[in-house]
Design a protein around this motif. Structure first.
Motif, PDB file in Angstrom:
ATOM      1  N   LEU A  20     107.598  39.963  38.472  1.00  0.00           N
ATOM      2  CA  LEU A  20     108.069  41.087  37.670  1.00  0.00           C
ATOM      3  C   LEU A  20     109.364  41.706  38.159  1.00  0.00           C
ATOM      4  O   LEU A  20     110.263  41.970  37.370  1.00  0.00           O
ATOM      5  CB  LEU A  20     106.969  42.159  37.613  1.00  0.00           C
ATOM      6  N   ALA A  31     110.910  39.734  35.486  1.00  0.00           N
ATOM      7  CA  ALA A  31     110.811  40.177  34.102  1.00  0.00           C
ATOM      8  C   ALA A  31     111.499  41.514  33.867  1.00  0.00           C
ATOM      9  O   ALA A  31     112.234  41.686  32.890  1.00  0.00           O
ATOM     10  CB  ALA A  31     109.336  40.263  33.702  1.00  0.00           C
ATOM     11  N   TYR A  95     103.274  40.724  30.161  1.00  0.00           N
ATOM     12  CA  TYR A  95     102.677  39.917  31.235  1.00  0.00           C
ATOM     13  C   TYR A  95     101.265  40.415  31.475  1.00  0.00           C
ATOM     14  O   TYR A  95     101.007  41.620  31.448  1.00  0.00           O
ATOM     15  CB  TYR A  95     103.519  40.057  32.509  1.00  0.00           C
ATOM     16  N   SER A 165     100.427  41.388  41.386  1.00  0.00           N
ATOM     17  CA  SER A 165     101.821  40.952  41.490  1.00  0.00           C
ATOM     18  C   SER A 165     102.441  41.349  42.824  1.00  0.00           C
ATOM     19  O   SER A 165     103.346  40.676  43.311  1.00  0.00           O
ATOM     20  CB  SER A 165     102.647  41.538  40.342  1.00  0.00           C
ATOM     21  N   LYS A 216     108.227  34.564  26.912  1.00  0.00           N
ATOM     22  CA  LYS A 216     108.483  33.826  28.147  1.00  0.00           C
ATOM     23  C   LYS A 216     107.408  34.061  29.201  1.00  0.00           C
ATOM     24  O   LYS A 216     106.956  33.119  29.859  1.00  0.00           O
ATOM     25  CB  LYS A 216     109.851  34.239  28.708  1.00  0.00           C
ATOM     26  N   TYR A 217     106.973  35.314  29.371  1.00  0.00           N
ATOM     27  CA  TYR A 217     106.127  35.668  30.512  1.00  0.00           C
ATOM     28  C   TYR A 217     104.627  35.771  30.197  1.00  0.00           C
ATOM     29  O   TYR A 217     103.804  35.570  31.084  1.00  0.00           O
ATOM     30  CB  TYR A 217     106.590  37.006  31.108  1.00  0.00           C
ATOM     31  N   TYR A 240     102.318  31.479  36.842  1.00  0.00           N
ATOM     32  CA  TYR A 240     102.719  31.896  38.181  1.00  0.00           C
ATOM     33  C   TYR A 240     101.547  31.892  39.153  1.00  0.00           C
ATOM     34  O   TYR A 240     101.707  31.568  40.317  1.00  0.00           O
ATOM     35  CB  TYR A 240     103.351  33.293  38.115  1.00  0.00           C
TER      36      TYR A 240
END
Length: 396
Positions: A20, A31, A95, A165, A216-217, A240
């Motif tokens: 992130l 992100a 996300y 994260s 994308k995420y 990820y």
């Protein structure tokens, strides 16, 4: 909008978080870095606000500023916590993140079916995420992450609930990590941007950018499934989380401790940690346990202050005050207690609110039954309840 530069103010909920918001090769990546760049490309200058009135902002502080119009957005907040008062709105989720737990490296890992046997720290702003889970009623909330980690280091809590994260970042960079992950706890949430509800065109732009980032995420976050008693178990997914699995396996600093059972001294290490404010039956049992801490010390008595009701409960019927001039109901309203004892307890506890610091220390001098008493108060706030010991320091 790209023709005219507009300046907005923001605070970001979490730095050093993969994928992130993290630094690599001297540049900010991830992100939210991409989000800020897209804002700038559209003619919007985002000014990072890190402090307010000389104090470093926490998530709870930033939310207050957003509601008051002193901030325009907060990237990195859980979409599930968007305010219901109409002052804050949430962008599309970009996300799938989760709250997980870390424990001290010398602590045994807690089995998934026993996470409610001990107490976990959580930042105040994220408290509602654990509602309905096995952790509900078994957490101590802290104003900041640093305050929470301090309590973990000193055994004030058994473990700390943090963003996955932030742990992924340590695995990604191979950095030193002082604690061990406890993967039996995983509570999913969606990363989004909180915005002022009256943001107008800025909000429209933010939503458009987040829609693009989600493509994308979003598919690279954590897969989840429900576990027993509301505990959520996360899968590694194909994104990820899967890419980091090797880093978790090979980095000894992040190796998970494998051991069953929990040491009782850690579970009941502090006054507040022995009481659940939401489970009444268990609360009565825990009162008996807590009373044993003061059983051999007549100069000390344990109390609960219900902050919202403004009621005080004494574990030993106000014995620390000595010979009372009149009977006092237990629990007692602070205004009534003030009248009965001739001391303004409402003013004394005025600074104790659901949003104040969790650690509590105070002093008072009061005349009761013809005697002058010097009393020290020490305790811990858990949500809307303050648990503290009142000690007659002249008789210790």
């Amino acid at each position: 909008m790209a023709e005219t530069t507009v300046t907005i103010k923001y605070w970001i909920a979490g730095e050093n978080e993969y994928p992130l918001y993290y630094r690599e090769g001297g540049a900010q990546k991830g992100a939210w870095a991409e989000f800020l760049q897209r804002l700038e490309d559209a003619g919007v200058k985002a000014e990072y606000v890190k402090e307010h009135d000389g104090a470093v902002l926490t998530a709870a502080d930033a939310l207050d500023l957003l509601r008051n119009g002193e901030l325009d957005m907060i990237p990195g907040m859980p979409a599930e916590l968007v305010a219901e008062d109409g002052t804050i709105t949430a962008s599309p989720v970009i996300y799938r993140n989760e709250l997980t737990a870390v424990i001290r490296k010398d602590s045994p890992e807690v089995p998934a079916d026993s996470v409610n046997s001990c107490y976990w720290g959580i930042e105040q702003a994220y408290l509602d995420l654990i509602a309905g889970t096995a952790l509900d009623g078994h957490t101590l909330d802290f104003n900041s992450r640093s305050e929470m980690y301090k309590a973990l280091k000193t055994d004030g809590i058994y473990g700390a609930l943090v963003k996955r994260s932030s742990i992924d970042h340590e695995a990604y960079v191979g950095g030193h990590f002082d604690y061990a992950p406890c993967p039996v706890i995983a509570i999913p949430y969606g990363e989004c941007v909180f915005m002022r509800a009256d943001g107008g065109e800025i909000n429209t732009l933010i939503n458009e950018i987040c829609d693009g980032l989600a493509e994308k995420y979003l598919k690279l976050g954590y897969d989840t499934e429900s576990g027993p008693e509301g505990v959520i178990t996360a899968g590694t997914g194909a994104g990820y989380a899967g890419l980091l699995s090797k880093a978790y396996d090979t980095n000894s600093l992040l190796t998970v401790v494998s051991c069953a059972g929990v040491a009782g001294t850690l579970i009941f290490g502090i006054l507040a940690a022995a009481i659940s404010s939401k489970h009444r039956k268990q609360k009565r049992l825990e009162r008996v346990k807590l009373a044993s801490f003061a059983a051999d010390n007549p100069a000390k008595e344990l109390y609960e202050l219900d902050i919202k009701k403004q009621e005080l409960y004494a574990y030993d019927d106000f014995a620390v005050f000595g010979n009372l001039p009149t009977d006092i109901p237990n629990p007692v309203d602070l205004k009534l207690l003030s009248t009965l004892l001739g001391y303004d307890f409402s003013a004394h506890f005025a600074d104790v609110t659901p949003h104040c610091n969790t650690i509590y220390h105070n002093r008072l001098i009061i005349h009761v039954g013809g005697k002058k008493l010097y009393l020290a108060e020490d305790g811990h706030r858990v949500g809307d309840v303050l648990y503290f010991a009142m000690t007659n320091v002249r008789e210790v």
